[in-house]
Design a protein around this motif. Structure first.
Motif, short mmCIF file in Angstrom:
data_model
loop_
_atom_site.label_atom_id
_atom_site.label_comp_id
_atom_site.label_asym_id
_atom_site.label_seq_id
_atom_site.Cartn_x
_atom_site.Cartn_y
_atom_site.Cartn_z
N GLU A 3 0.83 -1.19 0.00
CA GLU A 3 0.00 0.00 0.00
C GLU A 3 0.87 1.25 0.00
OE1 GLU A 3 -3.46 2.02 2.71
OE2 GLU A 3 -3.22 -0.15 2.71
N GLY A 4 0.46 2.23 -0.77
CA GLY A 4 1.19 3.49 -0.81
C GLY A 4 1.45 3.92 -2.23
N SER A 5 2.39 4.82 -2.38
CA SER A 5 2.75 5.28 -3.71
C SER A 5 4.27 5.35 -3.81
CB SER A 5 2.12 6.65 -4.00
OG SER A 5 2.62 7.62 -3.10
N TRP A 6 4.75 5.19 -5.03
CA TRP A 6 6.18 5.19 -5.28
C TRP A 6 6.47 6.07 -6.48
CZ3 TRP A 6 4.89 -0.49 -5.66
CH2 TRP A 6 4.87 -1.08 -4.39
N LYS A 7 7.68 6.55 -6.51
CA LYS A 7 8.19 7.27 -7.68
C LYS A 7 9.25 6.40 -8.33
CE LYS A 7 7.32 12.00 -6.61
NZ LYS A 7 7.57 13.14 -7.45
N LEU A 8 9.29 6.46 -9.66
CA LEU A 8 10.27 5.68 -10.41
C LEU A 8 10.69 6.47 -11.64
CD1 LEU A 8 11.78 2.99 -10.99
CD2 LEU A 8 9.73 2.26 -12.23
N THR A 9 11.97 6.64 -11.81
CA THR A 9 12.53 7.23 -13.02
C THR A 9 13.57 6.25 -13.54
OG1 THR A 9 12.20 9.46 -12.15
CG2 THR A 9 13.72 9.22 -14.00
N CYS A 10 13.41 5.84 -14.78
CA CYS A 10 14.30 4.82 -15.33
C CYS A 10 15.50 5.47 -16.01
CB CYS A 10 13.53 3.92 -16.28
SG CYS A 10 12.33 2.88 -15.44
N VAL A 56 -7.54 -5.39 -4.86
CA VAL A 56 -6.44 -4.45 -5.05
C VAL A 56 -6.58 -3.68 -6.36
CG1 VAL A 56 -4.81 -5.73 -3.64
CG2 VAL A 56 -4.96 -6.20 -6.08
N THR A 57 -6.13 -2.45 -6.34
CA THR A 57 -6.08 -1.62 -7.54
C THR A 57 -4.75 -0.86 -7.54
OG1 THR A 57 -7.16 0.26 -6.48
CG2 THR A 57 -8.59 -1.31 -7.65
N ALA A 58 -4.37 -0.39 -8.71
CA ALA A 58 -3.17 0.43 -8.83
C ALA A 58 -3.40 1.46 -9.91
CB ALA A 58 -1.96 -0.43 -9.18
N GLN A 59 -2.83 2.62 -9.73
CA GLN A 59 -2.89 3.70 -10.71
C GLN A 59 -1.46 4.04 -11.09
OE1 GLN A 59 -5.98 5.03 -11.53
NE2 GLN A 59 -5.10 6.32 -13.12
N VAL A 60 -1.16 4.05 -12.38
CA VAL A 60 0.17 4.40 -12.87
C VAL A 60 0.04 5.68 -13.68
CG1 VAL A 60 2.14 3.69 -14.29
CG2 VAL A 60 0.89 1.98 -12.94
N THR A 61 0.75 6.71 -13.26
CA THR A 61 0.74 7.98 -13.98
C THR A 61 2.17 8.41 -14.26
OG1 THR A 61 0.68 9.25 -11.92
CG2 THR A 61 -1.44 8.74 -12.94
N GLY A 62 2.34 9.14 -15.32
CA GLY A 62 3.66 9.65 -15.66
C GLY A 62 3.87 9.69 -17.15
N VAL A 63 5.13 9.54 -17.55
CA VAL A 63 5.49 9.54 -18.97
C VAL A 63 6.33 8.30 -19.24
CG1 VAL A 63 6.76 10.76 -20.77
CG2 VAL A 63 5.48 12.06 -19.06
N TRP A 64 5.98 7.60 -20.30
CA TRP A 64 6.73 6.41 -20.72
C TRP A 64 6.83 6.45 -22.24
CZ3 TRP A 64 5.20 1.72 -23.31
CH2 TRP A 64 6.19 0.73 -23.31
N GLN A 65 8.03 6.31 -22.74
CA GLN A 65 8.28 6.34 -24.18
C GLN A 65 7.70 7.59 -24.84
OE1 GLN A 65 10.14 3.72 -25.96
NE2 GLN A 65 10.72 3.71 -23.80
N GLY A 66 7.78 8.70 -24.12
CA GLY A 66 7.30 9.98 -24.65
C GLY A 66 5.80 10.16 -24.62
N ARG A 67 5.07 9.21 -24.06
CA ARG A 67 3.60 9.30 -23.99
C ARG A 67 3.18 9.47 -22.54
NH1 ARG A 67 3.23 4.06 -27.60
NH2 ARG A 67 4.03 3.25 -25.66
N PRO A 89 7.62 -6.52 -12.13
CA PRO A 89 7.56 -5.96 -10.79
C PRO A 89 7.23 -4.47 -10.73
CG PRO A 89 9.82 -6.06 -11.45
CD PRO A 89 9.02 -6.61 -12.59
N LEU A 90 6.81 -3.87 -11.86
CA LEU A 90 6.37 -2.48 -11.77
C LEU A 90 5.25 -2.38 -10.74
CD1 LEU A 90 6.49 0.45 -12.77
CD2 LEU A 90 4.73 -0.18 -14.43
N LEU A 91 4.27 -3.28 -10.84
CA LEU A 91 3.25 -3.42 -9.81
C LEU A 91 3.66 -4.57 -8.90
CD1 LEU A 91 -0.06 -3.08 -11.87
CD2 LEU A 91 1.25 -1.30 -10.69
#
Length: 96
Positions: A3-10, A56-67, A89-91
């Motif tokens: 539970e919670g939120s994470w930040k990820l920059t590849c 369980v649910t998950a929300q993924v927001t951000g930019v990936w491959q320029g989208r 393992p992203l989720l």
């Protein structure tokens, strides 16, 4: 406990507080190499097994491959469970 939120920059190396940052970035890079979009929703006409993988649910927001990404994941049926497990393992793994 996932539970919670994470930040990820590849970047090189991966940045953020995601608990499996390097593995998550490797998985996303694999999708990019294959030309696959792991954030695409399940097709409206997909035939999905009526199994429930939990609330369980998950929300993924951000930019990936320029989208810009704003994708919701759940485990509401067989298709959604497969979609969730495909991006691990992203989720987090929530298998019982």
């Amino acid at each position: 406990d996932a539970e919670g939120s994470w930040k990820l920059t590849c970047d090189d190396p991966p940045q953020g507080d995601h608990p499996a940052a390097a593995r998550a970035c490797e998985r996303l890079e694999g999708f990019a190499r294959a030309g696959e979009n792991p954030f695409a929703p399940v097709s409206a006409d997909a035939l999905c097994a009526q199994v429930h993988g939990g609330p369980v649910t998950a929300q993924v927001t951000g930019v990936w491959q320029g989208r810009r990404i704003d994708a919701r994941f759940s485990r509401a049926n067989g298709c959604e469970i497969d979609r969730w497990e495909n991006v691990e393992p992203l989720l987090p793994s929530v298998r019982g």
